[in-house]
Design an enzyme around this catalytic site. Structure first.
Site, PDB file in Angstrom:
ATOM      1  CB  ALA A  95      -0.934  -0.004   1.219  1.00 55.06           C
TER       2      ALA A  95
ATOM      3  N   GLY B 280       3.652   1.626  -1.778  1.00 53.48           N
ATOM      4  CA  GLY B 280       4.441   1.678  -3.012  1.00 53.48           C
ATOM      5  C   GLY B 280       3.856   2.669  -4.019  1.00 53.48           C
ATOM      6  NE  ARG B 281       7.856   3.125  -8.393  1.00 56.84           N
ATOM      7  CZ  ARG B 281       9.038   2.893  -7.798  1.00 56.84           C
ATOM      8  NH1 ARG B 281       9.709   3.873  -7.272  1.00 56.84           N
ATOM      9  NH2 ARG B 281       9.548   1.683  -7.769  1.00 56.84           N
ATOM     10  CG  MET B 282       1.717   0.331  -9.629  1.00 57.93           C
ATOM     11  SD  MET B 282       0.631   1.421 -10.587  1.00 57.93           S
ATOM     12  CE  MET B 282      -0.942   0.607 -10.375  1.00 57.93           C
TER      13      MET B 282
ATOM     14  NE  ARG C 210       9.461  -3.130   1.859  1.00 60.61           N
ATOM     15  CZ  ARG C 210      10.183  -2.242   2.523  1.00 60.61           C
ATOM     16  NH1 ARG C 210      10.673  -2.545   3.716  1.00 60.61           N
ATOM     17  NH2 ARG C 210      10.408  -1.043   2.037  1.00 60.61           N
TER      18      ARG C 210
ATOM     19  CG  ASN D 296      -0.127  -2.373 -19.312  1.00 62.95           C
ATOM     20  OD1 ASN D 296      -1.217  -1.835 -19.182  1.00 62.95           O
ATOM     21  ND2 ASN D 296       0.990  -1.685 -19.521  1.00 62.95           N
TER      22      ASN D 296
ATOM     23  CG  HIS E 133       9.118   0.689 -17.580  1.00 60.93           C
ATOM     24  ND1 HIS E 133       9.125  -0.134 -18.675  1.00 60.93           N
ATOM     25  CD2 HIS E 133       7.838   0.729 -17.135  1.00 60.93           C
ATOM     26  CE1 HIS E 133       7.889  -0.590 -18.884  1.00 60.93           C
ATOM     27  NE2 HIS E 133       7.087  -0.083 -17.963  1.00 60.93           N
TER      28      HIS E 133
ATOM     29  CE  LYS F  80       9.347  -2.925 -15.571  1.00 63.12           C
ATOM     30  NZ  LYS F  80       8.455  -3.463 -14.536  1.00 63.12           N
TER      31      LYS F  80
ATOM     32  N   GLY G 216       6.936  -6.492 -17.850  1.00 62.96           N
ATOM     33  CA  GLY G 216       5.808  -7.413 -18.011  1.00 62.96           C
ATOM     34  C   GLY G 216       4.993  -7.065 -19.245  1.00 62.96           C
TER      35      GLY G 216
HETATM   36  P1  NAD Z   1       7.176  -0.159  -5.515  1.00 59.61           P
HETATM   37  O1  NAD Z   1       8.509  -0.715  -5.129  1.00 59.61           O
HETATM   38  O2  NAD Z   1       6.984   1.333  -5.498  1.00 59.61           O
HETATM   39  O3  NAD Z   1       6.019  -0.802  -4.586  1.00 59.61           O
HETATM   40  C1  NAD Z   1       6.005  -2.145  -4.155  1.00 59.61           C
HETATM   41  C2  NAD Z   1       5.527  -2.133  -2.706  1.00 59.61           C
HETATM   42  O4  NAD Z   1       5.305  -3.480  -2.300  1.00 59.61           O
HETATM   43  C3  NAD Z   1       6.561  -1.512  -1.743  1.00 59.61           C
HETATM   44  O5  NAD Z   1       5.950  -0.495  -0.963  1.00 59.61           O
HETATM   45  C4  NAD Z   1       7.007  -2.695  -0.892  1.00 59.61           C
HETATM   46  O6  NAD Z   1       7.350  -2.335   0.421  1.00 59.61           O
HETATM   47  C5  NAD Z   1       5.742  -3.568  -0.948  1.00 59.61           C
HETATM   48  N1  NAD Z   1       5.998  -4.964  -0.591  1.00 59.61           N
HETATM   49  C6  NAD Z   1       7.034  -5.753  -0.955  1.00 59.61           C
HETATM   50  N2  NAD Z   1       6.930  -6.958  -0.375  1.00 59.61           N
HETATM   51  C7  NAD Z   1       5.807  -6.920   0.400  1.00 59.61           C
HETATM   52  C8  NAD Z   1       5.173  -7.862   1.251  1.00 59.61           C
HETATM   53  N3  NAD Z   1       5.660  -9.094   1.433  1.00 59.61           N
HETATM   54  N4  NAD Z   1       4.037  -7.490   1.887  1.00 59.61           N
HETATM   55  C9  NAD Z   1       3.507  -6.254   1.696  1.00 59.61           C
HETATM   56  N5  NAD Z   1       4.071  -5.308   0.905  1.00 59.61           N
HETATM   57  C10 NAD Z   1       5.215  -5.644   0.256  1.00 59.61           C
HETATM   58  O7  NAD Z   1       6.884  -0.742  -6.977  1.00 59.61           O
HETATM   59  P2  NAD Z   1       5.760  -0.269  -8.005  1.00 59.61           P
HETATM   60  O8  NAD Z   1       6.360   0.655  -9.018  1.00 59.61           O
HETATM   61  O9  NAD Z   1       4.513   0.126  -7.296  1.00 59.61           O
HETATM   62  O10 NAD Z   1       5.523  -1.644  -8.811  1.00 59.61           O
HETATM   63  C11 NAD Z   1       5.116  -2.813  -8.134  1.00 59.61           C
HETATM   64  C12 NAD Z   1       4.939  -3.952  -9.137  1.00 59.61           C
HETATM   65  O11 NAD Z   1       3.846  -3.657 -10.027  1.00 59.61           O
HETATM   66  C13 NAD Z   1       6.165  -4.179 -10.048  1.00 59.61           C
HETATM   67  O12 NAD Z   1       6.286  -5.570 -10.278  1.00 59.61           O
HETATM   68  C14 NAD Z   1       5.780  -3.459 -11.329  1.00 59.61           C
HETATM   69  O13 NAD Z   1       6.456  -3.923 -12.464  1.00 59.61           O
HETATM   70  C15 NAD Z   1       4.305  -3.770 -11.379  1.00 59.61           C
HETATM   71  N6  NAD Z   1       3.473  -2.894 -12.211  1.00 59.61           N
HETATM   72  C16 NAD Z   1       2.506  -3.506 -12.948  1.00 59.61           C
HETATM   73  C17 NAD Z   1       1.625  -2.757 -13.711  1.00 59.61           C
HETATM   74  C18 NAD Z   1       0.506  -3.457 -14.432  1.00 59.61           C
HETATM   75  O14 NAD Z   1      -0.347  -2.781 -15.044  1.00 59.61           O
HETATM   76  N7  NAD Z   1       0.439  -4.789 -14.368  1.00 59.61           N
HETATM   77  C19 NAD Z   1       1.752  -1.365 -13.746  1.00 59.61           C
HETATM   78  C20 NAD Z   1       2.751  -0.760 -12.977  1.00 59.61           C
HETATM   79  C21 NAD Z   1       3.608  -1.541 -12.196  1.00 59.61           C
END
Ligand code: NAD
Length: 280
Positions: A21, A23-25, A47, A136, A168, A172, A178
């Site tokens: 929650a 993280g960026r996404m 985490r 995506n 990206h 990343k 992906g």
């Molecule tokens: P990020 O590093 O900003 O966020 C990930 C978050 O997950 C972090 O806050 C981290 O602390 C948390 N996390 C890690 N392990 C955890 C656990 N065991 N329990 C709870 N939280 C945990 O990364 P992001 O840029 O938000 O991207 C996250 C993932 O989403 C990447 O794999 C990225 O490639 C993917 N992504 C996918 C799409 C899509 O449309 N499918 C779009 C954007 C990003």
């Protein structure tokens, strides 16, 4: 700051947990759920060593207090949720897939970089949970994948070489993205081949000439780029380029919420964003 408390939504709203929650996404997902009717945030997980534990998920995401503290324990929140939105890491996504299957709830997976073994475990969890997984979640990229498949089918491998270029932001951690792999799978499907074994992910040094029918990838990293993808079909004397440029992470977050709402009540299984968008 104040905002509508998470507990105020209509009783039949879909209760969603956001894992990762902070993280960026994760933060983008909290904002997206808050702006979409029919869903509400009922849990937020990070985490165990996150500096954000105990903070309010809405306040961290910039929408004001929603009375959802960020916790490091997924089990109690999964038990009261209808679904979980997961953009974290492959190892944690595999773990969450097990918990979501136990709780029999919807699991929307946006995490990329999963290994073959990770994907097998996720597929096993889908025997009990309704999982939507996509590299995506945007409408634009999933439509692009349909167009790439059509183009690859129409243009013969002897005449047109397929190359996929992605860029990206510098944070990343996995490559190719992906989305690039999703587009590669679409191209391979159009050609009637498997991507695995026909993909060329890296070129360095004396590589020899290009193998006919292979699908090449090139990766760029830098700055704050949300996600740029181009699929090139290069023939002799002409070149077609199909591109998508993501300008805002909100497109992925809105897609993920849409996927959760779509999956509610669907029988267990592993679905894709193409299923959600009716593009299959
Ligand atoms: P990020 O590093 O900003 O966020 C990930 C978050 O997950 C972090 O806050 C981290 O602390 C948390 N996390 C890690 N392990 C955890 C656990 N065991 N329990 C709870 N939280 C945990 O990364 P992001 O840029 O938000 O991207 C996250 C993932 O989403 C990447 O794999 C990225 O490639 C993917 N992504 C996918 C799409 C899509 O449309 N499918 C779009 C954007 C990003």
């Amino acid at each position: 700051m104040s905002a509508t408390p998470a507990t105020d939504g209509p009783a039949n709203d879909m209760g969603l947990v956001v894992v990762g929650a902070a993280g960026r996404m994760g933060q983008t997902l909290i904002r997206a759920i808050h702006s979409i009717s029919g869903a509400r945030v009922i849990g937020a997980v990070e985490r165990a060593d996150s500096p954000h534990l105990g903070k309010d998920a809405g306040e961290l995401a910039g929408i004001g207090i929603i009375n959802v503290p960020i916790s490091d324990d997924p089990l109690p929140v999964f038990a009261k949720a209808d679904g979980v939105l997961d953009f974290t890491t492959p190892a944690s996504t595999v773990e969450f897939a097990g918990y979501a299957a136990q709780a029999r709830i919807v699991h929307v997976i946006g995490t990329t970089g999963c290994s073959t073994d990770d994907n097998a475990r996720i597929a096993a969890a889908a025997r009990h949970a309704t999982i939507v997984k996509s590299g995506n979640m945007s409408l634009g990229v999933n439509l692009l994948a349909v167009l790439v498949e059509q183009a690859a089918r129409a243009l013969d491998a002897d005449d047109f070489d397929i190359e996929i270029l992605e860029m990206h932001h510098k944070h990343k951690v996995d490559a190719p993205s992906g989305t690039a792999l999703l587009l590669g799978e679409a191209a391979a499907a159009g050609r009637g081949i498997e991507l695995s074994g026909n993909d060329v992910r890296v070129r360095d040094g004396h590589t020899g000439v290009r193998k006919t029918g292979s699908i090449g990838f090139a990766t760029l990293r830098g700055g704050s780029v949300v996600g740029d993808h181009s699929v090139m079909l290069a023939g002799t004397g002409e070149r077609i380029t199909l591109s998508h440029h993501a300008e805002d992470r909100a497109i992925f977050a809105r897609g993920a919420v849409k996927a959760a709402l779509w999956a509610r009540g669907k029988k267990p299984g592993l679905y894709s964003m193409r299923d959600v968008l009716g593009l299959s």
